[in-house]
Design an enzyme around this catalytic site. Structure first.
Site, PDB file in Angstrom:
ATOM      1  N   ILE A   1     -26.665 -37.875  35.338  1.00  0.00           N
ATOM      2  CA  ILE A   1     -25.418 -37.110  35.222  1.00  0.00           C
ATOM      3  C   ILE A   1     -25.604 -35.707  35.786  1.00  0.00           C
ATOM      4  O   ILE A   1     -24.729 -35.172  36.480  1.00  0.00           O
ATOM      5  CB  ILE A   1     -24.941 -37.095  33.761  1.00  0.00           C
ATOM      6  CG1 ILE A   1     -24.660 -38.536  33.315  1.00  0.00           C
ATOM      7  CG2 ILE A   1     -23.691 -36.224  33.591  1.00  0.00           C
ATOM      8  CD1 ILE A   1     -24.457 -38.708  31.826  1.00  0.00           C
TER       9      ILE A   1
ATOM     10  N   SER B   1     -22.245 -36.828  22.902  1.00  0.00           N
ATOM     11  CA  SER B   1     -22.107 -38.270  23.107  1.00  0.00           C
ATOM     12  C   SER B   1     -21.165 -38.913  22.105  1.00  0.00           C
ATOM     13  O   SER B   1     -21.120 -38.518  20.929  1.00  0.00           O
ATOM     14  CB  SER B   1     -23.491 -38.898  22.967  1.00  0.00           C
ATOM     15  OG  SER B   1     -23.378 -40.291  22.894  1.00  0.00           O
TER      16      SER B   1
ATOM     17  N   TYR C   1     -31.525 -40.749  17.756  1.00  0.00           N
ATOM     18  CA  TYR C   1     -30.903 -40.144  18.943  1.00  0.00           C
ATOM     19  C   TYR C   1     -29.562 -39.502  18.563  1.00  0.00           C
ATOM     20  O   TYR C   1     -29.294 -38.340  18.877  1.00  0.00           O
ATOM     21  CB  TYR C   1     -30.714 -41.221  20.022  1.00  0.00           C
ATOM     22  CG  TYR C   1     -29.731 -40.839  21.097  1.00  0.00           C
ATOM     23  CD1 TYR C   1     -29.987 -39.769  21.939  1.00  0.00           C
ATOM     24  CD2 TYR C   1     -28.529 -41.536  21.258  1.00  0.00           C
ATOM     25  CE1 TYR C   1     -29.079 -39.396  22.919  1.00  0.00           C
ATOM     26  CE2 TYR C   1     -27.624 -41.186  22.243  1.00  0.00           C
ATOM     27  CZ  TYR C   1     -27.902 -40.114  23.058  1.00  0.00           C
ATOM     28  OH  TYR C   1     -26.999 -39.747  24.018  1.00  0.00           O
TER      29      TYR C   1
ATOM     30  N   LYS D   1     -28.151 -35.412  18.394  1.00  0.00           N
ATOM     31  CA  LYS D   1     -26.939 -34.903  19.063  1.00  0.00           C
ATOM     32  C   LYS D   1     -26.024 -34.232  18.036  1.00  0.00           C
ATOM     33  O   LYS D   1     -25.449 -33.172  18.301  1.00  0.00           O
ATOM     34  CB  LYS D   1     -26.193 -36.050  19.759  1.00  0.00           C
ATOM     35  CG  LYS D   1     -26.877 -36.578  21.003  1.00  0.00           C
ATOM     36  CD  LYS D   1     -26.748 -35.602  22.165  1.00  0.00           C
ATOM     37  CE  LYS D   1     -27.564 -36.043  23.367  1.00  0.00           C
ATOM     38  NZ  LYS D   1     -27.655 -35.020  24.430  1.00  0.00           N
TER      39      LYS D   1
ATOM     40  N   TYR E   1     -19.493 -37.695  25.850  1.00  0.00           N
ATOM     41  CA  TYR E   1     -19.342 -38.720  26.882  1.00  0.00           C
ATOM     42  C   TYR E   1     -19.184 -40.089  26.244  1.00  0.00           C
ATOM     43  O   TYR E   1     -19.896 -40.438  25.315  1.00  0.00           O
ATOM     44  CB  TYR E   1     -20.579 -38.828  27.764  1.00  0.00           C
ATOM     45  CG  TYR E   1     -21.153 -37.564  28.342  1.00  0.00           C
ATOM     46  CD1 TYR E   1     -20.398 -36.413  28.534  1.00  0.00           C
ATOM     47  CD2 TYR E   1     -22.489 -37.533  28.731  1.00  0.00           C
ATOM     48  CE1 TYR E   1     -20.962 -35.270  29.093  1.00  0.00           C
ATOM     49  CE2 TYR E   1     -23.053 -36.407  29.290  1.00  0.00           C
ATOM     50  CZ  TYR E   1     -22.291 -35.271  29.464  1.00  0.00           C
ATOM     51  OH  TYR E   1     -22.862 -34.158  30.021  1.00  0.00           O
TER      52      TYR E   1
ATOM     53  N   PRO F   1     -28.306 -55.291  17.411  1.00  0.00           N
ATOM     54  CA  PRO F   1     -28.117 -54.516  16.184  1.00  0.00           C
ATOM     55  C   PRO F   1     -27.604 -53.105  16.499  1.00  0.00           C
ATOM     56  O   PRO F   1     -28.044 -52.489  17.464  1.00  0.00           O
ATOM     57  CB  PRO F   1     -29.538 -54.429  15.589  1.00  0.00           C
ATOM     58  CG  PRO F   1     -30.308 -55.525  16.227  1.00  0.00           C
ATOM     59  CD  PRO F   1     -29.686 -55.776  17.570  1.00  0.00           C
TER      60      PRO F   1
END
Ligand code: UDP
Length: 378
Positions: free
Chosen positions: A13, A148, A172, A176, A200, A317
């Site tokens: 990106i 995100s 993760y 964020k 995003y 999952p």
């Protein structure tokens, strides 16, 4: 013209956004540790932007060579290192200061984040702390952050507005969410901050030239790069994760947006932050359209005249049935909406993959070892 710093600007990106910013006349400095990006990607960005030959000028520095000084400089460096950050902010030949930062640098593989949570907290959260400290030292208060849709977790809300509850479900996503919280606190702590949190959805595709695109490390975890590698023969067949979701054809529905639309969204966010009074802006970046796995597969096949083998397997999952943005705030606040279709996404993604079957590296083995938990898109 603005002088901007892109952390992680040599990745997927970041590199497309770098090109969009150069084309709108900005001067760009990039810091990237090449953990998931390359100097070659930015060399191609320099070529597409017409910046003249791309040169490595020292062990850690590359730049274009157009007359009158380069508008693109790349430093190899780590966002957790104050020294590396200072070097990028002080890029000698730029004169003047960096007026805004676009912060792409970070780790993004869900499976890996579950196996190595400390690494994720360190790079994603500590890296952002170090960056904010460096911005303080260099008098910069404008930041666009790569957030995100993973923050929304497995919600059933369709489409998802920015006001939906944040309920990430893996390390993760937690990192964020932590950075969004930290930036909200920073914005409230002192006047003058201009911050955009851009959430995003599923960025895919490539620049239409086929010169730059997504080059995941190892086995792609995300659908689109996997599909591209099946099309090029690098993978044998696609596994469709679940055929029994409560969707039209039973496969998962996502909001895919062309990476050049996303890149342009960053340019718009920068323009709005710089034109308006200080603020904290939180926006979804998505198309507002949902497409199933099989719909994407069929569009890829018909657009590119290919047949792609697939099998339907168990659900993955942590997946949800549907994830689609409500992008109306992005249109209202910054006049941005996606312009490129699913067919253009498939055409441009294939232009990149077919011209660069091994990505930026010509030395990669044809079949890379299958790694556990690699790329996770958004
Ligand atoms: N998916 C799939 N096979 C794959 C990778 C993904 O069927 O090899 C599905 C996945 O279950 C989801 C959609 O494709 O419905 C998009 O997944 P991706 O990992 O690209 O994005 P995310 O899950 O982060 O939205």
């Amino acid at each position: 013209m603005t002088k901007v710093l892109l952390t992680g600007g040599a990745g997927f990106i970041g590199s497309h956004t770098c090109l969009a910013l150069l084309e709108s006349g900005h001067q760009v400095v990039v810091i990237d540790d090449f953990s998931n990006g390359s100097a070659e990607a930015l060399g191609r960005v320099a070529e597409l932007a017409g910046l003249g030959p791309w040169r490595q000028t020292s062990a850690e520095r590359w730049s274009g060579a157009e007359p009158g000084g380069s508008r693109l400089t790349l430093f190899r460096g780590d966002v957790r290192s104050s020294t590396d950050l200072d070097r990028a902010f002080e890029a000698a030949d730029l004169g003047g200061g960096i007026s805004a930062v676009l912060h792409f640098a970070g780790l993004k593989a869900v499976g890996e984040s579950m196996a190595q949570p400390l690494r994720y907290w360190d790079v994603n959260v500590t890296g952002t702390v170090r960056l904010l400290e460096a911005m303080g030292r260099h008098g910069c208060q404008t930041l666009v952050f790569s957030s995100s849709a993973t923050l929304y977790g497995t919600t059933d809300t369709v489409p998802i507005p920015e006001t939906a509850p944040l309920q990430p479900i893996n390390p993760y996503g937690y990192t964020k969410a932590a950075v969004e919280r930290m930036l909200t606190d920073v914005a409230a702590s002192a006047p003058g901050w201009r911050i955009a949190l851009l959430r995003y959805f599923n960025p895919v595709g490539a620049h239409p030239s086929g010169r730059i695109g997504e080059d995941p490390n190892g086995r792609p975890n995300n659908l689109f790069p996997f599909l591209c590698q099946v099309a090029s023969g690098r993978r044998q067949h696609l596994e469709v994760f679940g055929g029994d979701w409560p969707t039209g054809d039973g496969t998962g529905v996502r909001d895919y947006l062309h990476v050049m639309d996303l890149a342009e969204g960053h340019g718009r966010a920068l323009d709005v932050l710089q034109a308006e009074p200080p603020q904290l802006l939180t926006l979804n970046l998505g198309s507002g359209q949902g497409h199933s796995v099989l719909e994407l597969l069929r569009t890829f096949e018909t657009t590119n005249g290919l047949t792609l083998p697939y099998t339907v397997v168990e659900r993955r999952p942590g997946d949800s049935a549907v994830s689609v943005a409500d992008p109306s705030q992005a249109e209202r606040r910054m006049g941005w909406r996606t312009r490129r279709s699913l067919a253009e996404i498939c055409r441009d993604g294939w232009a990149w993959q077919s011209a660069n079957p091994q990505g930026y590296s010509t030395n990669k083995p044809q079949h890379t070892p299958e790694l556990i938990g690699t790329q996770h898109g958004s």
